[in-house]
Write a protein that holds these residues in place. Structure first.
Motif, PDB file in Angstrom:
ATOM      1  N   ARG A   4       0.810  -1.209   0.000  1.00 20.67           N
ATOM      2  CA  ARG A   4       0.000   0.000   0.000  1.00 20.67           C
ATOM      3  C   ARG A   4       0.846   1.263   0.000  1.00 20.67           C
ATOM      4  NH1 ARG A   4      -5.123  -1.182   4.097  1.00 20.67           N
ATOM      5  NH2 ARG A   4      -5.981  -2.910   2.935  1.00 20.67           N
ATOM      6  N   LEU A   5       1.938   1.238   0.764  1.00 20.06           N
ATOM      7  CA  LEU A   5       2.698   2.475   0.912  1.00 20.06           C
ATOM      8  C   LEU A   5       3.194   2.950  -0.441  1.00 20.06           C
ATOM      9  CD1 LEU A   5       3.721   4.454   3.028  1.00 20.06           C
ATOM     10  CD2 LEU A   5       5.827   3.124   3.137  1.00 20.06           C
ATOM     11  N   PHE A   6       2.891   4.194  -0.737  1.00 19.01           N
ATOM     12  CA  PHE A   6       3.255   4.800  -2.004  1.00 19.01           C
ATOM     13  C   PHE A   6       2.666   4.060  -3.200  1.00 19.01           C
ATOM     14  CE2 PHE A   6       5.712   7.525   0.340  1.00 19.01           C
ATOM     15  CZ  PHE A   6       6.749   6.904   1.023  1.00 19.01           C
ATOM     16  N   ALA A   7       1.514   3.464  -2.995  1.00 19.24           N
ATOM     17  CA  ALA A   7       0.886   2.756  -4.103  1.00 19.24           C
ATOM     18  C   ALA A   7       0.658   3.717  -5.253  1.00 19.24           C
ATOM     19  CB  ALA A   7      -0.442   2.154  -3.655  1.00 19.24           C
ATOM     20  N   LEU A   8       1.143   3.315  -6.418  1.00 13.90           N
ATOM     21  CA  LEU A   8       0.966   4.132  -7.614  1.00 13.90           C
ATOM     22  C   LEU A   8       0.108   3.360  -8.584  1.00 13.90           C
ATOM     23  CD1 LEU A   8       1.527   6.506  -9.465  1.00 13.90           C
ATOM     24  CD2 LEU A   8       3.623   5.381 -10.172  1.00 13.90           C
ATOM     25  N   ALA A   9      -1.171   3.723  -8.639  1.00 10.97           N
ATOM     26  CA  ALA A   9      -2.069   3.051  -9.546  1.00 10.97           C
ATOM     27  C   ALA A   9      -2.578   4.040 -10.567  1.00 10.97           C
ATOM     28  CB  ALA A   9      -3.232   2.454  -8.770  1.00 10.97           C
ATOM     29  N   VAL A  10      -2.535   3.650 -11.808  1.00 10.04           N
ATOM     30  CA  VAL A  10      -2.948   4.536 -12.879  1.00 10.04           C
ATOM     31  C   VAL A  10      -4.089   3.887 -13.655  1.00 10.04           C
ATOM     32  CG1 VAL A  10      -2.217   5.741 -14.961  1.00 10.04           C
ATOM     33  CG2 VAL A  10      -0.638   5.490 -13.067  1.00 10.04           C
ATOM     34  N   ALA A  11      -5.194   4.585 -13.745  1.00 13.65           N
ATOM     35  CA  ALA A  11      -6.332   4.043 -14.482  1.00 13.65           C
ATOM     36  C   ALA A  11      -5.963   3.842 -15.944  1.00 13.65           C
ATOM     37  CB  ALA A  11      -7.507   4.999 -14.383  1.00 13.65           C
ATOM     38  N   ALA A  12      -6.235   2.665 -16.456  1.00 15.97           N
ATOM     39  CA  ALA A  12      -5.996   2.363 -17.863  1.00 15.97           C
ATOM     40  C   ALA A  12      -7.131   1.470 -18.311  1.00 15.97           C
ATOM     41  CB  ALA A  12      -4.661   1.675 -18.044  1.00 15.97           C
ATOM     42  N   CYS A  13      -8.220   2.069 -18.723  1.00 18.53           N
ATOM     43  CA  CYS A  13      -9.406   1.249 -18.891  1.00 18.53           C
ATOM     44  C   CYS A  13     -10.124   1.499 -20.209  1.00 18.53           C
ATOM     45  CB  CYS A  13     -10.390   1.510 -17.757  1.00 18.53           C
ATOM     46  SG  CYS A  13     -11.257   3.065 -17.971  1.00 18.53           S
ATOM     47  N   ILE A 102      -1.707   9.568 -20.179  1.00 18.74           N
ATOM     48  CA  ILE A 102      -1.314   8.522 -21.132  1.00 18.74           C
ATOM     49  C   ILE A 102      -2.466   7.537 -21.345  1.00 18.74           C
ATOM     50  CG2 ILE A 102       0.251   6.576 -21.503  1.00 18.74           C
ATOM     51  CD1 ILE A 102       2.309   8.208 -19.798  1.00 18.74           C
ATOM     52  N   ALA A 103      -3.085   7.140 -20.237  1.00 16.90           N
ATOM     53  CA  ALA A 103      -4.214   6.217 -20.338  1.00 16.90           C
ATOM     54  C   ALA A 103      -5.359   6.825 -21.128  1.00 16.90           C
ATOM     55  CB  ALA A 103      -4.680   5.819 -18.941  1.00 16.90           C
ATOM     56  N   ALA A 104      -5.627   8.100 -20.874  1.00 22.80           N
ATOM     57  CA  ALA A 104      -6.726   8.768 -21.566  1.00 22.80           C
ATOM     58  C   ALA A 104      -6.485   8.829 -23.071  1.00 22.80           C
ATOM     59  CB  ALA A 104      -6.929  10.166 -21.002  1.00 22.80           C
ATOM     60  N   ARG A 105      -5.243   9.134 -23.456  1.00 19.24           N
ATOM     61  CA  ARG A 105      -4.931   9.169 -24.888  1.00 19.24           C
ATOM     62  C   ARG A 105      -5.096   7.793 -25.515  1.00 19.24           C
ATOM     63  NH1 ARG A 105      -0.760  12.752 -23.152  1.00 19.24           N
ATOM     64  NH2 ARG A 105       0.787  11.075 -23.171  1.00 19.24           N
ATOM     65  N   ALA A 106      -4.665   6.777 -24.802  1.00 17.72           N
ATOM     66  CA  ALA A 106      -4.799   5.416 -25.331  1.00 17.72           C
ATOM     67  C   ALA A 106      -6.267   5.006 -25.414  1.00 17.72           C
ATOM     68  CB  ALA A 106      -4.022   4.441 -24.448  1.00 17.72           C
ATOM     69  N   VAL A 107      -7.048   5.371 -24.402  1.00 16.20           N
ATOM     70  CA  VAL A 107      -8.475   5.083 -24.431  1.00 16.20           C
ATOM     71  C   VAL A 107      -9.132   5.795 -25.597  1.00 16.20           C
ATOM     72  CG1 VAL A 107     -10.650   5.500 -23.217  1.00 16.20           C
ATOM     73  CG2 VAL A 107      -8.711   4.576 -21.969  1.00 16.20           C
ATOM     74  N   ARG A 108      -8.738   7.043 -25.840  1.00 18.00           N
ATOM     75  CA  ARG A 108      -9.314   7.784 -26.970  1.00 18.00           C
ATOM     76  C   ARG A 108      -9.003   7.092 -28.296  1.00 18.00           C
ATOM     77  NH1 ARG A 108      -8.976  10.687 -31.204  1.00 18.00           N
ATOM     78  NH2 ARG A 108     -10.324  12.512 -31.558  1.00 18.00           N
ATOM     79  N   GLN A 109      -7.774   6.612 -28.443  1.00 16.53           N
ATOM     80  CA  GLN A 109      -7.411   5.914 -29.670  1.00 16.53           C
ATOM     81  C   GLN A 109      -8.263   4.672 -29.866  1.00 16.53           C
ATOM     82  OE1 GLN A 109      -3.213   5.218 -29.164  1.00 16.53           O
ATOM     83  NE2 GLN A 109      -2.652   7.335 -29.618  1.00 16.53           N
ATOM     84  N   GLU A 110      -8.482   3.943 -28.786  1.00 18.76           N
ATOM     85  CA  GLU A 110      -9.330   2.756 -28.876  1.00 18.76           C
ATOM     86  C   GLU A 110     -10.764   3.149 -29.229  1.00 18.76           C
ATOM     87  OE1 GLU A 110      -8.393  -0.322 -28.679  1.00 18.76           O
ATOM     88  OE2 GLU A 110      -6.319  -0.068 -28.005  1.00 18.76           O
TER      89      GLU A 110
END
Length: 250
Positions: A4-13, A102-110
């Motif tokens: 958990r400590l310093f958990a770095l989660a990035v939405a990529a959906c 980055i995730a948002a750009r990839a989602v837009r491409q999809e």
């Protein structure tokens, strides 16, 4: 429990999928604590094992409400630990924020591949941009790793999906209906197959792009994270047990 400590989660959906990049896993250090960075202190909290709360403030250490007696050199290490965490936090936030972009750009491409009409109209960019800006504001304002864990980022991801899916459904549905009404049943079927193909592999493609872009930056922070592990070495809680805010593994 997961790190958990310093958990770095990035939405990529896309269409309900999510991926996460965890700083603790990458740096081979994990923690069972949630961290809250307050203006006057650091607070580490967990529900199951004592000490359940660890507080650091300007070289002082408290565990479960009891002050820990520290030698001068230990006070220095506690103060340095706190300072290093505060220095690390904006770097982690910066990576997380960039990851959302980055995730948002990839989602837009999809999405544009599945429903080019929605992308061409500009409505997809407007809706996606509004949601991404909101998520990034929340990341910037957050002071707790509870807001950075995978469940939280999945929720952010689902918010993106709930915003863009009606646009994609309307665009693809309208195009397929028009093709069918014009007698092009084969074209309508091909359109549905195209959308299904995009959706089925989108999560993996988006996750791969986010991971490739962020992993080197996450790895660059590992020396600072490992230094935190070294600084805690030899510290004890108020009951005399070794203080393990970070543990090898993850």
């Amino acid at each position: 429990m997961t790190a958990r400590l310093f958990a770095l989660a990035v939405a990529a959906c896309f269409a309900g999928g999510a991926a996460a990049q965890d700083l603790g896993t990458t740096c081979q250090l994990a923690s069972t604590y949630d961290l809250t960075v307050r203006p006057d202190s650091l607070s580490f909290d967990r529900a199951d094992v004592a000490p359940r709360n660890v507080r650091m403030h300007d070289g002082t250490l408290t565990t479960d409400g009891r002050a820990v007696a520290l030698r001068p050199d230990e006070q220095d290490r506690v103060a340095l630990f706190e300072g290093n965490v505060r220095a690390l936090l904006p770097k982690v936030k910066g990576i997380a924020s960039d990851g959302v972009d980055i995730a948002a750009r990839a989602v837009r491409q999809e999405a544009a591949t599945a429903a080019p009409g929605a992308a061409a109209s500009g409505e997809l960019d407007r809706v996606l941009g509004t949601r991404v800006a909101d998520i990034k504001r929340r990341i910037a304002a957050s002071q707790s790793t509870r807001d950075w864990q995978e469940d939280a980022m999945r929720e952010y991801a689902q918010e993106i999906v709930s915003d863009i899916m009606p646009l994609l459904t309307q665009d693809v549905g309208g195009e397929a209906m028009q093709l069918a009404m014009n007698g092009d049943l084969q074209g309508a079927a091909a359109l549905r197959d195209r959308v299904a193909s995009v959706s089925s592999g989108a999560q993996e493609r988006v996750a791969a792009k986010v991971t490739a872009a962020l992993k080197p930056r996450v790895q660059a922070l590992c020396p600072q994270v490992r230094q935190l592990g070294e600084l805690q070495s030899g510290l004890h809680d108020a009951a005399g047990h070794p203080l393990l805010l970070l543990e090898t593994g993850g």
